[in-house]
Design a protein around this motif. Structure first.
Motif, mmCIF file in Angstrom:
data_model
loop_
_atom_site.group_PDB
_atom_site.id
_atom_site.type_symbol
_atom_site.label_atom_id
_atom_site.label_comp_id
_atom_site.label_asym_id
_atom_site.label_seq_id
_atom_site.Cartn_x
_atom_site.Cartn_y
_atom_site.Cartn_z
ATOM 1 N N ALA A 84 0.687 -1.251 -0.044
ATOM 2 C CA ALA A 84 -0.003 -0.064 0.036
ATOM 3 C C ALA A 84 0.930 1.462 -0.016
ATOM 4 O O ALA A 84 0.263 2.319 -0.158
ATOM 5 C CB ALA A 84 -1.090 0.023 1.254
ATOM 6 N N LEU A 85 2.208 1.072 -0.033
ATOM 7 C CA LEU A 85 3.175 2.325 -0.142
ATOM 8 C C LEU A 85 2.998 3.319 -1.126
ATOM 9 O O LEU A 85 2.938 2.723 -2.407
ATOM 10 C CB LEU A 85 4.482 1.899 0.065
ATOM 11 N N GLU A 86 2.566 4.373 -0.797
ATOM 12 C CA GLU A 86 2.487 5.444 -1.996
ATOM 13 C C GLU A 86 3.449 6.494 -2.013
ATOM 14 O O GLU A 86 3.441 7.313 -3.173
ATOM 15 C CB GLU A 86 1.019 5.812 -2.000
ATOM 16 N N GLN A 87 4.000 6.751 -0.756
ATOM 17 C CA GLN A 87 4.778 8.174 -0.879
ATOM 18 C C GLN A 87 6.104 7.789 0.066
ATOM 19 O O GLN A 87 5.996 7.222 1.282
ATOM 20 C CB GLN A 87 3.869 9.295 0.043
ATOM 21 N N LEU A 88 7.192 8.115 -0.457
ATOM 22 C CA LEU A 88 8.458 7.760 0.052
ATOM 23 C C LEU A 88 9.325 9.083 -0.022
ATOM 24 O O LEU A 88 9.687 9.444 -1.204
ATOM 25 C CB LEU A 88 9.252 6.537 -0.669
ATOM 26 N N GLU A 89 9.590 9.660 1.107
ATOM 27 C CA GLU A 89 10.612 10.757 0.858
ATOM 28 C C GLU A 89 11.855 10.336 1.863
ATOM 29 O O GLU A 89 12.020 10.115 3.115
ATOM 30 C CB GLU A 89 9.946 11.977 1.867
ATOM 31 N N ILE A 90 12.852 10.805 1.197
ATOM 32 C CA ILE A 90 14.445 10.638 1.493
ATOM 33 C C ILE A 90 15.483 11.767 1.680
ATOM 34 O O ILE A 90 15.601 12.278 0.618
ATOM 35 C CB ILE A 90 15.120 9.185 0.943
ATOM 36 N N GLU A 91 15.784 12.090 2.765
ATOM 37 C CA GLU A 91 16.482 13.411 2.675
ATOM 38 C C GLU A 91 17.708 13.303 3.646
ATOM 39 O O GLU A 91 17.775 12.634 4.640
ATOM 40 C CB GLU A 91 15.732 14.370 3.307
ATOM 41 N N ASN A 92 18.928 13.603 3.018
ATOM 42 C CA ASN A 92 20.351 13.626 3.742
ATOM 43 C C ASN A 92 20.733 12.543 4.193
ATOM 44 O O ASN A 92 21.066 12.194 5.497
ATOM 45 C CB ASN A 92 20.265 14.690 4.895
ATOM 46 N N CYS A 93 20.402 11.376 3.555
ATOM 47 C CA CYS A 93 20.587 9.909 3.947
ATOM 48 C C CYS A 93 21.936 9.408 3.089
ATOM 49 O O CYS A 93 22.198 9.596 1.962
ATOM 50 C CB CYS A 93 19.447 9.028 3.493
ATOM 51 N N ASP A 94 22.632 8.478 3.732
ATOM 52 C CA ASP A 94 23.628 7.573 3.022
ATOM 53 C C ASP A 94 22.895 6.327 2.502
ATOM 54 O O ASP A 94 22.536 5.372 2.827
ATOM 55 C CB ASP A 94 24.604 7.240 4.074
ATOM 56 N N LEU A 95 22.932 6.618 0.911
ATOM 57 C CA LEU A 95 22.338 5.544 0.088
ATOM 58 C C LEU A 95 23.357 4.730 -0.734
ATOM 59 O O LEU A 95 23.047 3.891 -1.610
ATOM 60 C CB LEU A 95 21.451 5.996 -0.927
ATOM 61 N N CYS A 96 24.479 4.653 -0.300
ATOM 62 C CA CYS A 96 25.495 3.900 -0.929
ATOM 63 C C CYS A 96 25.444 2.423 -0.952
ATOM 64 O O CYS A 96 26.005 1.879 -2.037
ATOM 65 C CB CYS A 96 26.956 4.212 -0.217
ATOM 66 N N LEU A 97 24.811 1.775 -0.234
ATOM 67 C CA LEU A 97 24.521 0.383 -0.184
ATOM 68 C C LEU A 97 23.201 0.056 -1.119
ATOM 69 O O LEU A 97 22.827 -1.390 -1.108
ATOM 70 C CB LEU A 97 24.341 0.017 1.188
ATOM 71 N N ALA A 98 22.612 0.933 -1.590
ATOM 72 C CA ALA A 98 21.393 0.931 -2.140
ATOM 73 C C ALA A 98 21.628 0.560 -3.613
ATOM 74 O O ALA A 98 22.338 1.113 -4.465
ATOM 75 C CB ALA A 98 20.444 2.146 -2.331
ATOM 76 N N LYS A 99 21.266 -0.702 -4.194
ATOM 77 C CA LYS A 99 21.363 -1.213 -5.347
ATOM 78 C C LYS A 99 20.054 -1.080 -6.275
ATOM 79 O O LYS A 99 20.111 -0.901 -7.509
ATOM 80 C CB LYS A 99 21.713 -2.829 -5.525
ATOM 81 N N LYS A 100 18.903 -1.168 -5.957
ATOM 82 C CA LYS A 100 17.668 -0.965 -6.374
ATOM 83 C C LYS A 100 16.660 -0.625 -5.406
ATOM 84 O O LYS A 100 16.615 -0.976 -4.336
ATOM 85 C CB LYS A 100 17.232 -2.281 -7.222
ATOM 86 N N ILE A 101 16.026 0.560 -5.858
ATOM 87 C CA ILE A 101 14.950 0.906 -5.019
ATOM 88 C C ILE A 101 13.699 0.776 -5.868
ATOM 89 O O ILE A 101 13.173 1.373 -6.843
ATOM 90 C CB ILE A 101 14.924 2.652 -4.951
ATOM 91 N N SER A 102 12.688 -0.515 -5.342
ATOM 92 C CA SER A 102 11.781 -0.917 -5.964
ATOM 93 C C SER A 102 10.484 -0.927 -5.544
ATOM 94 O O SER A 102 10.527 -1.451 -4.392
ATOM 95 C CB SER A 102 12.133 -2.174 -6.497
ATOM 96 N N TYR A 103 9.654 -0.227 -5.957
ATOM 97 C CA TYR A 103 8.016 -0.053 -5.275
ATOM 98 C C TYR A 103 7.350 -0.107 -6.551
ATOM 99 O O TYR A 103 7.119 0.753 -7.250
ATOM 100 C CB TYR A 103 8.208 1.136 -4.490
ATOM 101 N N GLU A 104 6.421 -0.937 -6.471
ATOM 102 C CA GLU A 104 5.163 -1.264 -7.633
ATOM 103 C C GLU A 104 4.344 -0.219 -7.452
ATOM 104 O O GLU A 104 3.636 0.328 -8.341
ATOM 105 C CB GLU A 104 4.813 -2.627 -7.527
#
Length: 414
Positions: free
Chosen positions: A174-194
């Protein structure tokens, strides 16, 4: 004047009707109001009256807020007792906010404790989850936390080291909104949300060695602003309405295989995409592309520029207009068949503009293949100089009229 009769009392002002008192509100309304208070203040409402004794336990919001003046050890004890007392009453919002906390105030067990607090919120069927660590002098990790929720609609993260497993939100349908600010995303390979419809990523740091992929086919609005290192690859977004990309001056993005910055490298992009950004944005209706300095990304993407088949409104910044030898304007105009409004900002971000010139497309003469729907063209600049003149001259080759005359009149006025 007639005398007042003996014994007759003067009428007092009517006491405020009990019907206007907050106590007449239903419990559900009071619980919703209490949910906007910080957790400590919410608990303190229990002393107001007998009726208020347990209302805080069923508040729809739980906001744990701490700053540099708070005792972290006391906070741990308070929150543990708070969650134990309130049980698993449903929650609309769970917010955990730490402002200006020092690393010396935390111990190794605090990461596990925060994870347990989050799991408690998930058990309470929370719909909006916020983890906000602003102005802290250390990166806080949310490790070993995999969100699984059928109820979570909104997620906000700030000041965190975000682990790869945390970004796997496939178990949150049911996730519809994602807000990411001033974060370390160096380990993120894929951000996947249908199911995701709104995505905001600002002032974050991605990996320098590999590009993350953003897979969000239901996305309606996207904002990528001021992120560093390797720009993520955008996959197809057929429902996109509003897209805004701003690449800052200290972005430092280069080709990951040869450190090229001229866009000539033919490196394969993850996910079988031909572009890093523009292909994923190609079905947007409103688009803003802002670059504050030379960037590898737009140079590479413009070599295989897609067709923006739905684009109605376009904004291009100073660097994209001028520094790429006007190629960006020419390329995007020729690939935007239904464009109606074009805005060119020929000034550095933050300085503002003092001049505004307007024009429109004239179909009288044969021009290059640009949108015949182009009704409004705006050129904003701080001063009228040679580079502004070059842009206006280019636009005139596309039969966009009135800009030169308008510019001369403004120039003479100033």
């Amino acid at each position: 004047m007639p005398r007042r009769k003996r014994g007759k009392m003067v009428k007092k002002a009517p006491v405020e009707s009990a019907g206007r008192s907050i106590d007449t509100l239903p419990d559900g309304v009071l619980q919703h109001i209490i949910g906007f208070l910080p957790a400590r203040d919410a608990v303190r409402t229990c002393v107001l009256a007998r009726r208020w004794r347990d209302l805080w336990m069923f508040a729809t919001g739980l906001r744990i807020i701490s700053n540099c003046d708070d005792d972290v050890a006391e906070l741990r004890e308070f929150v543990d007792h708070l969650l134990l007392t309130r049980g698993i009453a449903p929650l609309e919002t769970f917010e955990l906010r730490f402002d200006g906390i020092s690393a010396d105030d935390f111990c190794e067990g605090d990461v596990l404790r925060v994870n347990l607090w989050c799991r408690h919120a998930i058990r309470c069927q929370v719909r909006a989850l916020r983890f906000l660590f602003s102005q802290c002098d250390f990166p806080f990790e949310l490790c070993d936390l995999h969100l699984v929720s059928r109820h979570l609609v909104k997620l906000e993260l700030a000041g965190l080291v975000v682990m790869e497993d945390f970004l796997d939100l496939t178990s949150c349908p049911a996730l519809e909104q994602l807000e990411i600010e001033n974060c370390d995303l160096c380990l993120a390979k894929k951000i996947s949300y249908e199911s995701l419809k709104h995505l905001i990523i600002t002032a974050c740091e991605f990996s320098y060695y590999a590009r993350a992929r953003i897979h969000a086919p239901s996305l309606v609005s996207l904002l990528l602003d001021g992120n560093l290192l390797s720009t993520p690859v955008l996959e197809s977004m057929p429902s996109l309405v509003d897209g805004s990309i701003r690449i800052v001056e200290n972005h430092m993005d280069t080709c990951v295989c040869c450190n090229s910055i001229d866009g000539s490298c033919q490196v394969t992009i993850p996910g079988n995409c031909t572009c890093i950004l523009l292909e994923g944005l190609s079905e947007a209706k409103n688009l803003a592309l802002i670059a504050e300095s030379e960037t590898f990304i737009f140079k590479k993407d413009l070599r295989q520029c897609p067709t923006f088949s739905k684009l109605k409104t376009l904004l291009l910044s100073d660097y994209l207009c001028v520094a790429l030898d006007l190629d960006a304007i020419t390329c995007i105009l020729k690939h935007s068949p239904v464009l109606e409004r074009l805005t060119l900002e020929l000034f550095r971000q933050g300085s503002g503009h003092k001049m505004l010139m307007k024009g429109s497309y004239s179909p009288v003469h044969t021009a290059a293949a640009i949108s015949e729907h182009l009704k409004i063209v705006e050129v904003k600049c701080e001063v009228f100089d040679e580079r502004v003149y070059k842009v206006l001259k280019l636009l005139c080759t596309f039969n966009i009229r009135k800009l030169i005359n308008n510019a001369i009149e403004i120039f003479q006025y100033f």
